[in-house]
Scaffold this motif. Sequence first.
Motif, PDB file in Angstrom:
ATOM      1  N   GLU A  65       0.830  -1.199  -0.134  1.00 42.45           N
ATOM      2  CA  GLU A  65      -0.099   0.160  -0.022  1.00 42.45           C
ATOM      3  C   GLU A  65       0.802   1.350  -0.041  1.00 42.45           C
ATOM      4  O   GLU A  65       0.433   2.242  -0.631  1.00 42.45           O
ATOM      5  CB  GLU A  65      -0.944   0.049   1.341  1.00 42.45           C
ATOM      6  N   GLU A  66       2.042   1.310   0.754  1.00 42.74           N
ATOM      7  CA  GLU A  66       2.764   2.363   0.699  1.00 42.74           C
ATOM      8  C   GLU A  66       3.519   2.791  -0.549  1.00 42.74           C
ATOM      9  O   GLU A  66       3.589   3.884  -0.984  1.00 42.74           O
ATOM     10  CB  GLU A  66       3.955   2.285   1.806  1.00 42.74           C
ATOM     11  N   ILE A  67       4.073   1.499  -1.259  1.00 40.05           N
ATOM     12  CA  ILE A  67       4.552   1.580  -2.652  1.00 40.05           C
ATOM     13  C   ILE A  67       3.360   2.124  -3.745  1.00 40.05           C
ATOM     14  O   ILE A  67       3.685   3.118  -4.378  1.00 40.05           O
ATOM     15  CB  ILE A  67       5.078   0.413  -3.233  1.00 40.05           C
ATOM     16  N   ALA A  68       2.380   1.848  -3.616  1.00 39.59           N
ATOM     17  CA  ALA A  68       0.990   2.238  -4.299  1.00 39.59           C
ATOM     18  C   ALA A  68       0.678   3.712  -4.026  1.00 39.59           C
ATOM     19  O   ALA A  68       0.408   4.400  -5.291  1.00 39.59           O
ATOM     20  CB  ALA A  68      -0.170   1.289  -4.178  1.00 39.59           C
ATOM     21  N   ALA A  69       0.969   3.954  -2.971  1.00 38.23           N
ATOM     22  CA  ALA A  69       0.835   5.456  -2.740  1.00 38.23           C
ATOM     23  C   ALA A  69       1.839   6.500  -2.907  1.00 38.23           C
ATOM     24  O   ALA A  69       1.833   7.689  -2.808  1.00 38.23           O
ATOM     25  CB  ALA A  69       0.177   5.753  -1.280  1.00 38.23           C
ATOM     26  N   THR A  70       3.075   5.855  -3.278  1.00 40.39           N
ATOM     27  CA  THR A  70       4.334   6.564  -3.672  1.00 40.39           C
ATOM     28  C   THR A  70       4.317   6.825  -4.958  1.00 40.39           C
ATOM     29  O   THR A  70       4.337   6.088  -5.657  1.00 40.39           O
ATOM     30  CB  THR A  70       5.553   6.001  -3.001  1.00 40.39           C
ATOM     31  N   PRO A  71       4.518   8.299  -5.335  1.00 37.75           N
ATOM     32  CA  PRO A  71       4.861   8.456  -6.993  1.00 37.75           C
ATOM     33  C   PRO A  71       6.098   7.837  -7.343  1.00 37.75           C
ATOM     34  O   PRO A  71       7.211   7.805  -6.640  1.00 37.75           O
ATOM     35  CB  PRO A  71       5.032  10.077  -6.648  1.00 37.75           C
ATOM     36  N   GLU A  72       6.170   7.411  -8.693  1.00 39.63           N
ATOM     37  CA  GLU A  72       7.280   6.763  -9.277  1.00 39.63           C
ATOM     38  C   GLU A  72       8.374   7.681  -9.480  1.00 39.63           C
ATOM     39  O   GLU A  72       9.476   7.185  -9.277  1.00 39.63           O
ATOM     40  CB  GLU A  72       6.853   6.159 -10.536  1.00 39.63           C
ATOM     41  N   ASP A  73       8.217   9.019  -9.413  1.00 41.47           N
ATOM     42  CA  ASP A  73       9.375   9.898  -9.509  1.00 41.47           C
ATOM     43  C   ASP A  73      10.067  10.286  -7.975  1.00 41.47           C
ATOM     44  O   ASP A  73      11.113  10.949  -7.847  1.00 41.47           O
ATOM     45  CB  ASP A  73       9.028  10.846 -10.103  1.00 41.47           C
ATOM     46  N   ASP A  74       9.408   9.754  -6.926  1.00 42.03           N
ATOM     47  CA  ASP A  74       9.840   9.961  -5.769  1.00 42.03           C
ATOM     48  C   ASP A  74      11.357   9.253  -5.369  1.00 42.03           C
ATOM     49  O   ASP A  74      11.243   8.056  -5.670  1.00 42.03           O
ATOM     50  CB  ASP A  74       8.828   9.403  -4.755  1.00 42.03           C
ATOM     51  N   PRO A  75      12.028   9.957  -4.883  1.00 44.92           N
ATOM     52  CA  PRO A  75      13.628   9.360  -4.634  1.00 44.92           C
ATOM     53  C   PRO A  75      13.499   8.042  -3.801  1.00 44.92           C
ATOM     54  O   PRO A  75      14.180   7.305  -3.813  1.00 44.92           O
ATOM     55  CB  PRO A  75      14.174  10.359  -3.822  1.00 44.92           C
ATOM     56  N   GLU A  76      12.359   7.824  -3.024  1.00 45.55           N
ATOM     57  CA  GLU A  76      12.303   6.751  -2.147  1.00 45.55           C
ATOM     58  C   GLU A  76      11.670   5.472  -2.941  1.00 45.55           C
ATOM     59  O   GLU A  76      11.723   4.298  -2.338  1.00 45.55           O
ATOM     60  CB  GLU A  76      11.435   7.114  -0.852  1.00 45.55           C
ATOM     61  N   TYR A  77      11.006   5.705  -4.124  1.00 45.22           N
ATOM     62  CA  TYR A  77      10.331   4.700  -4.579  1.00 45.22           C
ATOM     63  C   TYR A  77      11.101   3.497  -4.999  1.00 45.22           C
ATOM     64  O   TYR A  77      10.611   2.516  -4.754  1.00 45.22           O
ATOM     65  CB  TYR A  77       9.631   5.316  -5.952  1.00 45.22           C
ATOM     66  N   ASP A  78      12.122   3.533  -5.617  1.00 47.49           N
ATOM     67  CA  ASP A  78      12.946   2.485  -5.936  1.00 47.49           C
ATOM     68  C   ASP A  78      13.591   1.651  -4.678  1.00 47.49           C
ATOM     69  O   ASP A  78      13.553   0.497  -4.858  1.00 47.49           O
ATOM     70  CB  ASP A  78      14.256   2.690  -6.797  1.00 47.49           C
ATOM     71  N   TYR A  79      13.938   2.290  -3.603  1.00 43.76           N
ATOM     72  CA  TYR A  79      13.996   1.649  -2.456  1.00 43.76           C
ATOM     73  C   TYR A  79      12.843   0.806  -1.861  1.00 43.76           C
ATOM     74  O   TYR A  79      13.130  -0.266  -1.510  1.00 43.76           O
ATOM     75  CB  TYR A  79      14.413   2.799  -1.106  1.00 43.76           C
ATOM     76  N   LEU A  80      11.959   1.456  -1.849  1.00 41.55           N
ATOM     77  CA  LEU A  80      10.653   0.762  -1.374  1.00 41.55           C
ATOM     78  C   LEU A  80      10.344  -0.384  -2.269  1.00 41.55           C
ATOM     79  O   LEU A  80      10.051  -1.652  -1.631  1.00 41.55           O
ATOM     80  CB  LEU A  80       9.305   1.595  -1.419  1.00 41.55           C
ATOM     81  N   ARG A  81      10.632  -0.506  -3.501  1.00 40.91           N
ATOM     82  CA  ARG A  81      10.342  -1.659  -4.392  1.00 40.91           C
ATOM     83  C   ARG A  81      11.567  -2.829  -3.950  1.00 40.91           C
ATOM     84  O   ARG A  81      10.986  -3.947  -4.013  1.00 40.91           O
ATOM     85  CB  ARG A  81      10.440  -1.271  -5.888  1.00 40.91           C
ATOM     86  N   GLY A  82      12.752  -2.220  -3.829  1.00 43.19           N
ATOM     87  CA  GLY A  82      13.606  -3.393  -3.451  1.00 43.19           C
ATOM     88  C   GLY A  82      13.244  -3.770  -2.070  1.00 43.19           C
ATOM     89  O   GLY A  82      13.616  -5.115  -1.944  1.00 43.19           O
ATOM     90  N   ARG A  83      12.987  -3.056  -1.125  1.00 44.90           N
ATOM     91  CA  ARG A  83      12.380  -3.596  -0.017  1.00 44.90           C
ATOM     92  C   ARG A  83      11.383  -4.738  -0.067  1.00 44.90           C
ATOM     93  O   ARG A  83      11.408  -5.841   0.687  1.00 44.90           O
ATOM     94  CB  ARG A  83      12.061  -2.320   0.956  1.00 44.90           C
ATOM     95  N   LEU A  84      10.343  -4.363  -1.108  1.00 46.88           N
ATOM     96  CA  LEU A  84       9.247  -5.241  -1.131  1.00 46.88           C
ATOM     97  C   LEU A  84       9.899  -6.830  -1.703  1.00 46.88           C
ATOM     98  O   LEU A  84       9.540  -8.002  -1.277  1.00 46.88           O
ATOM     99  CB  LEU A  84       8.290  -4.642  -2.429  1.00 46.88           C
TER     100      LEU A  84
END
Length: 123
Positions: A65-84
């Motif tokens: 849900e946090e990833i879905a709410a994070t814009p893809e251009d957010d600097p934290e987005y790739d980290y969140l996907r890696g965390r997933l």
Amino acid sequence: MSCYEIEALRLGLMNVLGTEDDHARQHAEQELEGHMTGPIEALAGAETLAGIERHLDAALVDLEEEIAATPEDDPEYDYLRGRLVAVRDAERAVSRITMQGEDVLAGLGEAHDVLHEAFPVDE
């Protein structure tokens, strides 16, 4: 940035396995400081593999849900996907531990039955 799910999983596994590594426990608890709520808190306090699986699943839902709410251009987005990816891999590892434990139990039951067949007990 921290991988809260992994640190909470480490604490839960330490509980289940009876690990008494105070340094590792303190490190994980420091990483989770301020984040011990909801599924993360429940996962860190889990005392059974079934509890770990249940709480890890809930933590994954929150992360998705946090990833879905994070814009893809957010600097934290790739980290969140890696965390997933890391947490899903950990989920599979916990599942393997559970399956292996169940296999050991089944094998012990079979060994018990074989012993009774080979050496019947007079009742």
